[in-house]
Design an enzyme around this catalytic site. Structure first.
Site, PDB file in Angstrom:
ATOM      1  N   LYS A 149       0.818  -1.211   0.000  1.00 36.33           N
ATOM      2  CA  LYS A 149       0.000   0.000   0.000  1.00 36.33           C
ATOM      3  C   LYS A 149       0.849   1.255   0.000  1.00 36.33           C
ATOM      4  O   LYS A 149       0.415   2.300  -0.509  1.00 36.33           O
ATOM      5  CB  LYS A 149      -0.981  -0.010   1.171  1.00 36.33           C
ATOM      6  CG  LYS A 149      -0.342  -0.005   2.562  1.00 36.33           C
ATOM      7  CD  LYS A 149      -0.065   1.375   3.119  1.00 36.33           C
ATOM      8  CE  LYS A 149       0.632   1.269   4.462  1.00 36.33           C
ATOM      9  NZ  LYS A 149       0.943   2.587   5.051  1.00 36.33           N
TER      10      LYS A 149
ATOM     11  N   ARG B 274       3.036  11.095   5.312  1.00 39.59           N
ATOM     12  CA  ARG B 274       4.239  11.424   4.559  1.00 39.59           C
ATOM     13  C   ARG B 274       4.158  11.020   3.102  1.00 39.59           C
ATOM     14  O   ARG B 274       4.653  11.719   2.220  1.00 39.59           O
ATOM     15  CB  ARG B 274       5.440  10.759   5.226  1.00 39.59           C
ATOM     16  CG  ARG B 274       5.709  11.269   6.629  1.00 39.59           C
ATOM     17  CD  ARG B 274       6.532  10.308   7.461  1.00 39.59           C
ATOM     18  NE  ARG B 274       5.784   9.111   7.825  1.00 39.59           N
ATOM     19  CZ  ARG B 274       6.240   8.155   8.617  1.00 39.59           C
ATOM     20  NH1 ARG B 274       7.451   8.247   9.128  1.00 39.59           N
ATOM     21  NH2 ARG B 274       5.495   7.108   8.907  1.00 39.59           N
TER      22      ARG B 274
END
Length: 347
Positions: free
Chosen positions: A196, A264
């Site tokens: 992912k 992030r």
């Protein structure tokens, strides 16, 4: 009551102190060499400077040189390092652990071998001399650390090779807001949640592309959804390619959803979509740990090696290959939309 020693004071490990402490267990949180400032602050007022949450009063905090003291008498060891700490954990932690004490880790990622094979971190650690007799388990699924700390309902999978160990761990960790499924398909769960990261970068390219065209803050969901769907499709193929159960895509897809909406990886994908080169984007995010770059590079490299041996077809992974071109070959963002198109004729 059980005694749990968490080694690594990262955000997810620290967030897991909430359900376990609230279940009445003794929690010992040990910092790595990079966590010294975190532990120092926690000892003062229980405030975690990265998680930006106050942990429960009563948790015991240890610096890395106090690790062996913290391990003594522990019923469970939790590994709390990022993928950048995998080798440190293997070299400095594994030799100190008791083979009769189960380990559960939050580290997401995988390692690719020269022949294209992909192995999980638990498998990597077990391949080490100090890890051969240890009982490794892992956590995967759509759960962000700060929302877990805030008691938002979260659902994850605990995976390992022994179902009784998993049931024991579930009893220790599960609460009214932290929900746990169990799976003995370690490769399936671990690969799903690792992949992912690569595909979240791919999806968030669409965020930056919209902002490049129409200004910062402009959002279009069609393009994001299209890349999300392609990402899930490719992740499912990769699970099969790695010999893992494809049904585990549910953990990766959920984790992909969470990651696309914050963190992030969204930042790097958005900057790249706006038109920054990879080097320019990385310069803006200097000091930020980006596991998405590591997993995208390793996965693409594995697929290319498998393709070279006739075991995979690069055409099955157009989004992954494009992400790899952007971050490792310096190519500009140019989503290969037509490569996603398929035909299906039912029987």
């Amino acid at each position: 009551m059980a005694i749990l020693t968490f080694i690594g004071a990262g955000q997810m490990a620290s967030a897991l102190t909430f359900p376990t402490f609230e279940n009445g267990h003794e929690i010992r949180l040990v910092g790595t060499p990079l966590d010294r400032e975190i532990i120092d602050q926690l000892r003062k007022d229980n405030y975690h400077i990265n998680l930006k949450r106050t942990l429960h009063d009563g948790i015991k905090y240890y610096q890395v040189e106090e690790m062996e003291e913290a391990i003594q008498g522990a019923d469970v060891i939790l590994g709390g390092v990022s993928s950048f700490g995998v080798d440190w954990w293997a070299d400095e932690v594994l030799p100190k652990l008791n083979k009769d004490v189960p380990i559960i880790t939050v580290t997401k990622g995988m390692i690719d071998l020269e022949n294209g094979d992909m192995i999980t971190y638990p498998d990597y650690w077990q391949s080490k001399p100090a890890g051969k007799e240890l009982n490794f388990n892992a956590i995967g699924g759509p759960c962000t650390s700060y929302e877990l700390a805030d008691h938002d309902d979260s659902w994850v999978a605990f995976c390992g090779h022994d179902i009784e160990t998993l049931r024991y761990l579930k009893q220790i960790f599960e609460t009214s807001y932290y929900h746990i499924s169990l799976s003995t398909d370690v490769k399936g769960v671990e690969f799903s949640v690792a992949l992912k990261n690569a595909y979240a970068l791919g999806v968030t390219l669409a965020v930056g592309l919209a902002e490049k065209r129409e200004g910062i803050g402009k959002v279009h969901y069609n393009s994001q959804a299209a890349l999300f769907g392609e990402g899930v499709c490719e992740m499912r193929k990769l699970l099969k390619l790695a010999g893992a159960g494809a049904d585990n895509i549910v953990y990766g897809a959920g984790d992909l959803y969470v990651t696309v909406f914050g963190g992030r990886t969204r930042k790097i994908g958005t900057l790249l979509g706006r038109g920054l080169s990879f080097d320019e984007a990385m310069a803006k995010l200097k000091g930020v740990t980006l596991e998405s770059i590591v997993i995208a590079t390793r996965t693409a490299r594995a697929v290319r090696n498998l393709a070279a041996n006739g075991k995979a077809d690069l055409k099955d992974y157009p989004l992954l290959m494009h992400v790899d071109e952007i971050i490792n070959q310096g190519k500009p963002v140019n989503i290969p939309w037509t490569a996603f198109e398929t035909e299906y004729v039912g029987e």
